[in-house]
Design a protein around this motif. Sequence first.
Motif, PDB file in Angstrom:
ATOM      1  N   VAL A   1       7.140  -0.856   4.992  1.00 55.33           N
ATOM      2  CA  VAL A   1       7.803  -0.171   4.192  1.00 55.33           C
ATOM      3  C   VAL A   1       6.619  -0.331   2.445  1.00 55.33           C
ATOM      4  O   VAL A   1       6.932   0.360   1.733  1.00 55.33           O
ATOM      5  N   THR A   2       6.976  -0.847   2.364  1.00 55.07           N
ATOM      6  CA  THR A   2       6.664  -1.229   0.496  1.00 55.07           C
ATOM      7  C   THR A   2       5.077  -0.745   0.588  1.00 55.07           C
ATOM      8  O   THR A   2       4.279  -0.288  -0.114  1.00 55.07           O
TER       9      THR A   2
ATOM     10  N   ARG B   1       8.705  12.393  -4.634  1.00 53.64           N
ATOM     11  CA  ARG B   1       9.731  12.627  -3.669  1.00 53.64           C
ATOM     12  C   ARG B   1       9.658  11.859  -2.718  1.00 53.64           C
ATOM     13  O   ARG B   1      10.173  11.345  -2.054  1.00 53.64           O
ATOM     14  N   ALA B   2       8.628  10.321  -3.215  1.00 59.40           N
ATOM     15  CA  ALA B   2       8.821   8.922  -1.968  1.00 59.40           C
ATOM     16  C   ALA B   2      10.154   8.432  -2.487  1.00 59.40           C
ATOM     17  O   ALA B   2      10.474   7.715  -1.839  1.00 59.40           O
TER      18      ALA B   2
ATOM     19  N   ALA C   1      14.453  -0.442   4.918  1.00 59.79           N
ATOM     20  CA  ALA C   1      13.867  -0.509   3.483  1.00 59.79           C
ATOM     21  C   ALA C   1      14.858  -0.820   2.067  1.00 59.79           C
ATOM     22  O   ALA C   1      15.009  -0.007   1.382  1.00 59.79           O
ATOM     23  N   GLN C   2      15.586  -1.875   2.497  1.00 61.90           N
ATOM     24  CA  GLN C   2      16.587  -1.943   1.739  1.00 61.90           C
ATOM     25  C   GLN C   2      15.582  -3.312   0.737  1.00 61.90           C
ATOM     26  O   GLN C   2      16.196  -4.671   0.647  1.00 61.90           O
ATOM     27  N   ASN C   3      14.329  -2.657   0.529  1.00 62.84           N
ATOM     28  CA  ASN C   3      13.749  -3.590  -0.036  1.00 62.84           C
ATOM     29  C   ASN C   3      13.415  -3.514  -1.394  1.00 62.84           C
ATOM     30  O   ASN C   3      12.917  -2.569  -1.500  1.00 62.84           O
ATOM     31  N   ASN C   4      13.002  -4.490  -2.922  1.00 62.62           N
ATOM     32  CA  ASN C   4      13.711  -4.418  -3.756  1.00 62.62           C
ATOM     33  C   ASN C   4      11.614  -4.073  -4.301  1.00 62.62           C
ATOM     34  O   ASN C   4      11.544  -2.785  -4.956  1.00 62.62           O
TER      35      ASN C   4
ATOM     36  N   ARG D   1      11.036  -0.441  -3.627  1.00 58.82           N
ATOM     37  CA  ARG D   1      11.808   0.518  -4.737  1.00 58.82           C
ATOM     38  C   ARG D   1      11.171   0.168  -6.023  1.00 58.82           C
ATOM     39  O   ARG D   1      10.055   0.862  -6.525  1.00 58.82           O
ATOM     40  N   GLU D   2      10.201  -1.178  -6.476  1.00 58.64           N
ATOM     41  CA  GLU D   2       9.527  -1.019  -7.367  1.00 58.64           C
ATOM     42  C   GLU D   2       8.037  -0.426  -7.645  1.00 58.64           C
ATOM     43  O   GLU D   2       7.188   0.078  -8.975  1.00 58.64           O
TER      44      GLU D   2
END
Length: 440
Positions: free
Chosen positions: A185-186, A199-200, A229-232, A235-236
Motif C-alpha cells: 500500500v505504501t 484523488r489518492a 491501509a492503516q499505515n502512516n 498517509r505521509e
Amino acid sequence: MAKILKAEKVELTAGRIAKLKCEKGKTRTYLWCKEFKGFGVIATIAGSKSFIFQAKIYGKSARMTICDVNAKKIDEARKEARRLQALIDQGFDPRQVKANNKAAEQAAAAAKKTQEAREIITVGKAWKEYVISRKPLWSELHIRDHDKVMQAGGDTRKRSKKLTEPGSLASLAAIRLVDLTPEMVTEWAKVEAETRPTRARLALRLLRAFLNWCGRHSMYKVIVTSNPAQNNDARESLGKAKVKHDVLQREQLSAWFKAIKQIQNPVISAYLQILLLTGGRREEIATLRWQDIDFQWNSLTINDKVEDFRIVPLTPYVASLLSTLTRRNEWVFSSPSAASGRLTDPSIAHRKACSIAGLDLTLHGLRRSFASLCEWIEMPAGIAAQIQGHKPQGVREQNYIRRPLDLLRMWHVKIETWILKEAGINFVPVKAGLRAITAT
C-alpha cells in the motif's frame, strides 16, 4: 423424554411395512422387530414411515430416526440400529456423536471454503461484494466514488474522445486479498502521489474502510487480520490536503451571476444560483424533490448529512427560480438525459461559466461563499451554520438553542437581498400570487 412403548413384536418384512398404516384415532403407530430389541418402524398420521431405534441412554428413554423406509433396505437399517446400540454400550450418546460429526464436517467445509478464498479472492472481487452490500446505506455520490477509484479504465467517454483513465486503486484490483501488505500500500501511495495525490488520498480512505469491512466479514476476516491501509507511511507519502480558499468575493458577485444566468440550460442555471443562496451541499440540493418544497409556508426540507433532514426557509428569489422549472418527474432539478432522471454533473457548465467570468470556483466553493458572505450582514454564526446544516458547536448550541423557522427566515431573506443587491439584480418578491420580476 421418549417413552418406550410395549407392542407386539414381529418379523419385519417389506410386505408388513407396506401394509403398516397409522391407526385411526392415533398420531403414530409402531411396528417392532422381534429379532433386535428397539428396532422398528413408525407410521405417522401424515402418511410417512421411517425406521427408528429406541433405547435407554444414561438411564433415560430416547428414540432416534434412522431414515425413511424407502431410503434403506431392512437389513441396512437394522445394521445402523446395531451401530447405534454399540455406541450406547460404549458409553456414548449417538445423538451427540452425530451432532459432533456434523459440526466437524461443517468446520472442515468452512476451512476448505476459506482456503479457497485465500487462493482466489482478489481485492477487486471483494470490493464489488463490499459495494453491493453497502449500497443501500450510501449516497449516489459515495457509490460513484467507489466505482471510479476501482474502474479499469479504457472506456469511451460521453463528452470526449479520450478514453477513461484507470482508477486510483485499479492497480491493486488483481492482487489477492491475502497478499495485500502495508508495504504494498505504501508503494502504491508513492506512485499515486506523483500524479494525483488528492484523488489518492480519497482512495486511501475508501481502501481503509473497505479493509475494516473485510475484517468483520464472515469469510474475509480470517484473511484480513489487520488493516494494511492503516499505515502512516502511505498517509505521509500522499501528504496533507491543502485548505481550499476558493470563494466568491463581494465584488465578484455581479460577474458570477451574469455568467450563470447565460447558461442555456435553465435547470443548471437555477441549481447553481440556489446552491449559492442556500449554502447547501451539492448533493443535498441536487436531490431535492418537489414534495420537499412547501410554497404555502415557504420552507425547504433538505436531506441532511448530519441529521436525517433539516428545514430551512424558502426565500423569495429561490422560490421564484423554482417556480420557473418544469415538473418532469419527482426531481426538482430534473434531467431527461440522465438515467436517474435528475441533474448529476453540473460542474462542467459551472466551470465554463466561471471561465467566462474570469473566476476560479468549485461547486463546494459556493457553499464556502455563502458562509463568508454572511459576515457582511453580521449574521449570527449559529444561524448561518443551522441553515447550512453544520453540526451545532458547543454545549449551548447543542442543548439549549432552538431557533424557530421564522428567525432563520429573517436572516436568510436578509442575506439573499444583500447578495442580489451586490450582484446588481433588481428583484421584486412575489406578492398576492403575482410572478416575481427580475432584472440585471
